[in-house]
Design an enzyme around this catalytic site. Structure first.
Site, PDB file in Angstrom:
ATOM      1  CB  CYS A  71      -0.897   0.048   1.237  1.00 41.22           C
ATOM      2  SG  CYS A  71      -2.103  -1.266   1.373  1.00 41.22           S
ATOM      3  CG  ASP A  72       2.897   4.997  -1.354  1.00 35.99           C
ATOM      4  OD1 ASP A  72       3.872   4.860  -0.595  1.00 35.99           O
ATOM      5  OD2 ASP A  72       2.605   6.082  -1.895  1.00 35.99           O
ATOM      6  CB  SER A  73      -1.492   6.953   1.648  1.00 39.29           C
ATOM      7  OG  SER A  73      -2.182   5.774   1.953  1.00 39.29           O
ATOM      8  N   GLY A 108      -3.012   3.537  -2.830  1.00 40.53           N
ATOM      9  CA  GLY A 108      -2.849   2.443  -3.781  1.00 40.53           C
ATOM     10  C   GLY A 108      -2.724   1.120  -3.049  1.00 40.53           C
TER      11      GLY A 108
END
Length: 199
Positions: A71-73, A108
């Protein structure tokens, strides 16, 4: 079945645990600026997916058949991408820019399973309160906004400064549970298979 979480985020881990999932945390060694540079010009919604994929693939390497989630924000304000602030001064400047405004938090998600890879982005509109300078200074002094995308949390000390959202609350925290359910379904799996029953 064990989910490998390719993230050091305490908020993501807490979100999964609250949903009955006890993942194994394996932090990736991805060079995020290098990954984005190699990707070329991408939108913020695409950038978080590119990074989530890189993290998941890094952790999945050498672990055939493993179930891995990366995940990435990032926060998008006026077309500008705001990741983690560089320091306290940067966090203060960000909050002065964000207060009383609306932005979009993109997270994501990339899932790797024995059946292949798939990903998607959760995008949630966030409305910020008209925060005062003393409130900003006090919040930044806690250190909390220095470690998160957009320099804010919705599930911690920053919660009172968020007047509303449009979209998935969990996506703002950093991991959309409905989106994870969808990705698992595409892989022929059920999120209920990940529940830690009896613990």
């Amino acid at each position: 079945m064990t989910l490998l979480l390719a993230s050091a985020s305490p908020a993501r881990l807490s979100t999964l645990r609250a949903a009955g999932i006890e993942p194994e945390v394996v932090v990736s060694a991805v060079d995020e600026p290098a990954v984005l540079a190699a990707a070329g010009p991408v939108s913020p919604a695409e950038a978080v997916l590119v990074l989530a994929r890189a993290k998941a693939r890094d952790v999945a390497a050498g672990r055939p058949g493993a179930l891995v989630l990366g995940c990435d924000s990032m926060l998008e304000l006026d077309g500008q991408v705001l990741g983690k602030p560089a320091d306290a001064a940067d966090a203060v400047a960000r909050w002065r820019q964000m207060r009383g405004r609306t932005a979009v938090l993109h997270t994501g998600h990339w899932l790797i399973s024995a059946g292949g890879e798939r990903g998607a982005t959760s995008s949630t509109t966030v409305h910020f309160a008209q925060v005062t300078d003393p409130e900003i200074a006090a919040y930044v002094a806690t250190g909390e906004p220095l470690h998160v995308a957009g320099a804010f949390t919705i599930d911690g000390l920053g919660g009172p400064f968020i007047t509303g959202i449009e979209g998935d609350h969990h996506g703002v925290v950093g991991l959309s549970l409905p989106l994870l359910r969808d990705l698992l379904g595409q892989a022929g799996l059920s999120i209920t298979d990940l529940w830690n029953r009896g613990r």
